[in-house]
Design a protein around this motif. Structure first.
Motif, mmCIF file in Angstrom:
data_model
loop_
_atom_site.group_PDB
_atom_site.id
_atom_site.type_symbol
_atom_site.label_atom_id
_atom_site.label_comp_id
_atom_site.label_asym_id
_atom_site.label_seq_id
_atom_site.Cartn_x
_atom_site.Cartn_y
_atom_site.Cartn_z
ATOM 1 N N GLN A 1 0.861 -1.182 0.000
ATOM 2 C CA GLN A 1 0.000 0.000 0.000
ATOM 3 C C GLN A 1 0.897 1.232 0.000
ATOM 4 O O GLN A 1 1.905 1.288 0.703
ATOM 5 N N ASN A 2 0.493 2.238 -0.796
ATOM 6 C CA ASN A 2 1.371 3.376 -1.062
ATOM 7 C C ASN A 2 1.470 4.363 0.093
ATOM 8 O O ASN A 2 2.433 5.110 0.177
ATOM 9 N N GLN A 3 0.477 4.419 0.949
ATOM 10 C CA GLN A 3 0.506 5.380 2.036
ATOM 11 C C GLN A 3 0.003 4.743 3.318
ATOM 12 O O GLN A 3 -0.749 3.763 3.283
ATOM 13 N N PRO A 4 0.411 5.284 4.475
ATOM 14 C CA PRO A 4 -0.006 4.687 5.753
ATOM 15 C C PRO A 4 -1.515 4.824 5.970
ATOM 16 O O PRO A 4 -2.165 5.720 5.435
ATOM 17 N N TYR A 5 -2.028 3.924 6.759
ATOM 18 C CA TYR A 5 -3.444 3.937 7.146
ATOM 19 C C TYR A 5 -3.565 4.699 8.453
ATOM 20 O O TYR A 5 -3.039 4.280 9.480
ATOM 21 N N HIS A 6 -4.248 5.857 8.424
ATOM 22 C CA HIS A 6 -4.422 6.685 9.619
ATOM 23 C C HIS A 6 -5.762 6.342 10.260
ATOM 24 O O HIS A 6 -6.799 6.351 9.595
ATOM 25 N N THR A 7 -5.738 6.054 11.571
ATOM 26 C CA THR A 7 -6.957 5.538 12.195
ATOM 27 C C THR A 7 -6.969 5.782 13.696
ATOM 28 O O THR A 7 -5.949 6.176 14.289
ATOM 29 N N LYS A 8 -8.116 5.535 14.300
ATOM 30 C CA LYS A 8 -8.270 5.472 15.749
ATOM 31 C C LYS A 8 -8.309 4.000 16.146
ATOM 32 O O LYS A 8 -9.180 3.255 15.713
ATOM 33 N N LEU A 9 -7.342 3.584 16.983
ATOM 34 C CA LEU A 9 -7.310 2.200 17.451
ATOM 35 C C LEU A 9 -7.934 2.108 18.832
ATOM 36 O O LEU A 9 -7.676 2.940 19.700
ATOM 37 N N SER A 10 -8.719 1.068 19.043
ATOM 38 C CA SER A 10 -9.259 0.814 20.368
ATOM 39 C C SER A 10 -8.140 0.422 21.329
ATOM 40 O O SER A 10 -7.382 -0.517 21.070
ATOM 41 N N GLN A 11 -8.027 1.137 22.448
ATOM 42 C CA GLN A 11 -7.054 0.775 23.475
ATOM 43 C C GLN A 11 -7.431 -0.538 24.168
ATOM 44 O O GLN A 11 -6.578 -1.213 24.738
ATOM 45 N N HIS A 12 -8.715 -0.878 24.118
ATOM 46 C CA HIS A 12 -9.216 -2.024 24.881
ATOM 47 C C HIS A 12 -8.938 -3.369 24.199
ATOM 48 O O HIS A 12 -9.036 -4.413 24.834
ATOM 49 N N GLN A 13 -8.603 -3.339 22.871
ATOM 50 C CA GLN A 13 -8.522 -4.589 22.119
ATOM 51 C C GLN A 13 -7.208 -5.344 22.339
ATOM 52 O O GLN A 13 -7.170 -6.574 22.249
ATOM 53 N N PHE A 14 -6.133 -4.637 22.638
ATOM 54 C CA PHE A 14 -4.830 -5.291 22.736
ATOM 55 C C PHE A 14 -4.807 -6.320 23.865
ATOM 56 O O PHE A 14 -5.290 -6.079 24.964
ATOM 57 N N ASN A 15 -4.265 -7.491 23.527
ATOM 58 C CA ASN A 15 -4.133 -8.614 24.474
ATOM 59 C C ASN A 15 -5.473 -9.189 24.915
ATOM 60 O O ASN A 15 -5.574 -9.779 25.999
ATOM 61 N N GLN A 16 -6.487 -9.057 24.068
ATOM 62 C CA GLN A 16 -7.776 -9.695 24.336
ATOM 63 C C GLN A 16 -7.865 -10.998 23.544
ATOM 64 O O GLN A 16 -7.389 -11.093 22.415
ATOM 65 N N SER A 17 -8.511 -11.998 24.117
ATOM 66 C CA SER A 17 -8.611 -13.298 23.450
ATOM 67 C C SER A 17 -9.658 -13.312 22.352
ATOM 68 O O SER A 17 -9.639 -14.186 21.486
ATOM 69 N N GLN A 18 -10.596 -12.359 22.371
ATOM 70 C CA GLN A 18 -11.644 -12.279 21.356
ATOM 71 C C GLN A 18 -11.724 -10.850 20.820
ATOM 72 O O GLN A 18 -11.334 -9.899 21.504
ATOM 73 N N THR A 19 -12.273 -10.715 19.610
ATOM 74 C CA THR A 19 -12.489 -9.385 19.041
ATOM 75 C C THR A 19 -13.640 -8.708 19.776
ATOM 76 O O THR A 19 -14.731 -9.271 19.889
ATOM 77 N N LEU A 20 -13.405 -7.503 20.270
ATOM 78 C CA LEU A 20 -14.418 -6.793 21.047
ATOM 79 C C LEU A 20 -15.605 -6.391 20.181
ATOM 80 O O LEU A 20 -15.436 -5.880 19.078
ATOM 81 N N SER A 21 -16.797 -6.611 20.696
ATOM 82 C CA SER A 21 -18.009 -6.101 20.037
ATOM 83 C C SER A 21 -18.680 -5.029 20.872
ATOM 84 O O SER A 21 -19.501 -4.264 20.372
ATOM 85 N N THR A 22 -18.337 -4.969 22.174
ATOM 86 C CA THR A 22 -18.899 -3.940 23.058
ATOM 87 C C THR A 22 -17.805 -3.423 23.992
ATOM 88 O O THR A 22 -16.884 -4.158 24.361
ATOM 89 N N VAL A 23 -17.926 -2.149 24.341
ATOM 90 C CA VAL A 23 -17.095 -1.524 25.361
ATOM 91 C C VAL A 23 -18.014 -0.687 26.234
ATOM 92 O O VAL A 23 -18.785 0.135 25.724
ATOM 93 N N GLU A 24 -17.965 -0.901 27.535
ATOM 94 C CA GLU A 24 -18.863 -0.199 28.448
ATOM 95 C C GLU A 24 -18.692 1.315 28.320
ATOM 96 O O GLU A 24 -17.576 1.833 28.360
ATOM 97 N N GLY A 25 -19.816 2.001 28.129
ATOM 98 C CA GLY A 25 -19.804 3.458 28.008
ATOM 99 C C GLY A 25 -19.613 3.970 26.599
ATOM 100 O O GLY A 25 -19.648 5.177 26.374
ATOM 101 N N LEU A 26 -19.425 3.054 25.607
ATOM 102 C CA LEU A 26 -19.240 3.469 24.217
ATOM 103 C C LEU A 26 -20.288 2.829 23.325
ATOM 104 O O LEU A 26 -20.606 1.645 23.466
#
Length: 394
Positions: free
Chosen positions: A308-333
């Motif tokens: 890919q020619n250019q970087p992907y700029h994004t907002k990453l969820s802080q809660h997802q790292f080191n989780q055993s499953q992909t998050l579908s809900t985050v309390e308060g969001l």
């Protein structure tokens, strides 16, 4: 069939059979035909010869070669160029770029991707078709253009849903080509697929299975952890072990234990179609080129993906790292506010590694997770991620 295959290739009988069947099919094509081929059976060689045959029959024919990921499309393009069958009227790229066009807002943001009404091609050839989802397959078929779908029917089915285009392919390549049969990775792949058992021994330069109990095995693995780079994949069976291995590699490299850092390898866990340079798919692996905390829940980040020619700029969820499953809900969001879901990508399960390949693969066998054909498919899929070096810890 009027054309004789004159390429200087030593074709196997089932390669010749599939080529003849495809030539017959294309005279009066049905909507689609599926071709399955194990590793080492010469799928790309067969496609190259068939494209050359079509060019001799109809030089004006436009063919769209497409794959699920940019990396797979780039690899296919390189092979077609090497075989001198990359014609100027053809398309080679991702399926998404072939059939969808971005709808952009006045601020330049992609709102959605609209399906193109028309495609100017007489034939579509899909590579790595074992990764195709039901929705994309339906969209491809809607154009009423003949489709050849080619994939490895020995691999695991797609990550999402029950759809599996390569479950029972109409044509198959199962004879390992003579040139590939001497490749020790192909030899190990055959054992995995046929028996589900790989003996502890050296199969060839850089291809070995080691017993877990030996002290030198730990040293061997640690050397790979220390020298981890973009040409390395670490594969295991469970998310629990994946998290342990990711943290161990990060610890060895003295990474910040509390948050990701620039230069780290990360993997996408959820599709995002709003990327201006093309969608980011579940399973894509990249490197962080920028990251900083953003409010309470997110990181502001840029990720560089291969091809890919250019970087992907994004907002990453802080809660997802080191989780055993992909998050579908985050309390308060609200679910639309969770952000992109990425995790560390040093170690992957074989399911997540399915669309990737690397020069060097370190595979941790975890027998007992599955039985019978399911285990064989898992092991075969994991082994065939390696292109040059394969180290199995049993």
């Amino acid at each position: 069939m009027t054309h004789k295959y004159t390429h200087n290739f030593d074709l196997s009988p089932d390669q010749r059979n599939v080529l003849n069947q495809l030539a017959l099919w294309y005279r009066n094509p049905s909507p689609h035909i599926t071709v399955g081929g194990y590793a080492g059976t010469g799928k790309t060689t067969m496609l190259s010869i068939f494209r050359d045959y079509l060019n001799k029959q109809k030089p004006t024919l436009k063919v769209a070669f497409a794959a699920f990921t940019g990396k797979a499309a780039q690899i296919l393009q390189t092979k077609l160029i090497d075989q001198q069958v990359f014609f100027k009227q053809d398309y080679i790229g991702t399926i998404h770029r072939l059939i969808y066009t971005p709808l952009v807002s006045h601020t330049g943001q992609i709102i959605t991707w609209d399906k193109n009404e028309f495609l100017p091609y007489g034939l579509i050839i899909i590579d790595e078709a074992s990764m195709i989802t039901q929705q994309i397959w339906n969209d491809l078929r809607s154009y009423k253009i003949p489709i050849i779908a080619v994939g490895d029917h020995g691999q695991l089915p797609p990550i999402e849903g029950d759809f599996n285009l390569m479950d029972k392919p109409q044509l198959t390549l199962e004879q390992i080509h003579r040139q590939a049969a001497d490749n020790p990775i192909i030899q190990v792949a055959n054992l995995a697929r046929e028996t589900g058992e790989i003996p502890t021994k050296q199969f060839g330069p850089g291809v070995i299975k080691l017993p877990q109990s030996l002290p030198e095995t730990q040293e061997y693995a640690e050397d790979i952890f220390r020298s981890f780079d973009q040409d390395t994949l670490i594969i295991c069976g469970t998310n629990k072990m994946r998290i342990q291995l990711n943290n161990y590699v990060r610890q060895i490299h003295e990474r910040n234990p509390d948050m990701p850092e620039v230069g780290e390898t990360v993997i996408c866990l959820k599709n995002n179609y709003q990327n201006p340079t093309g969608p980011v798919y579940n399973g894509m692996i990249g490197q962080l080129s920028y990251i900083a905390p953003l409010e309470a829940h997110w990181y502001d980040a840029e990720i560089e993906f291969p091809y890919q020619n250019q970087p992907y700029h994004t907002k990453l969820s802080q809660h997802q790292f080191n989780q055993s499953q992909t998050l579908s809900t985050v309390e308060g969001l609200h679910f639309t506010e969770i952000g992109d879901r990425f995790d560390y990508g040093y170690a992957l399960t074989a399911h997540k590694a399915q669309g990737s390949q690397a020069k060097r693969v370190l595979l941790f066998e975890q027998p007992g997770l599955w039985r019978g054909p399911d285990w064989n498919r898992w092991l075969y899929t994991a082994v065939t991620r390696a292109t040059e070096e394969l180290i199995i810890i049993g």
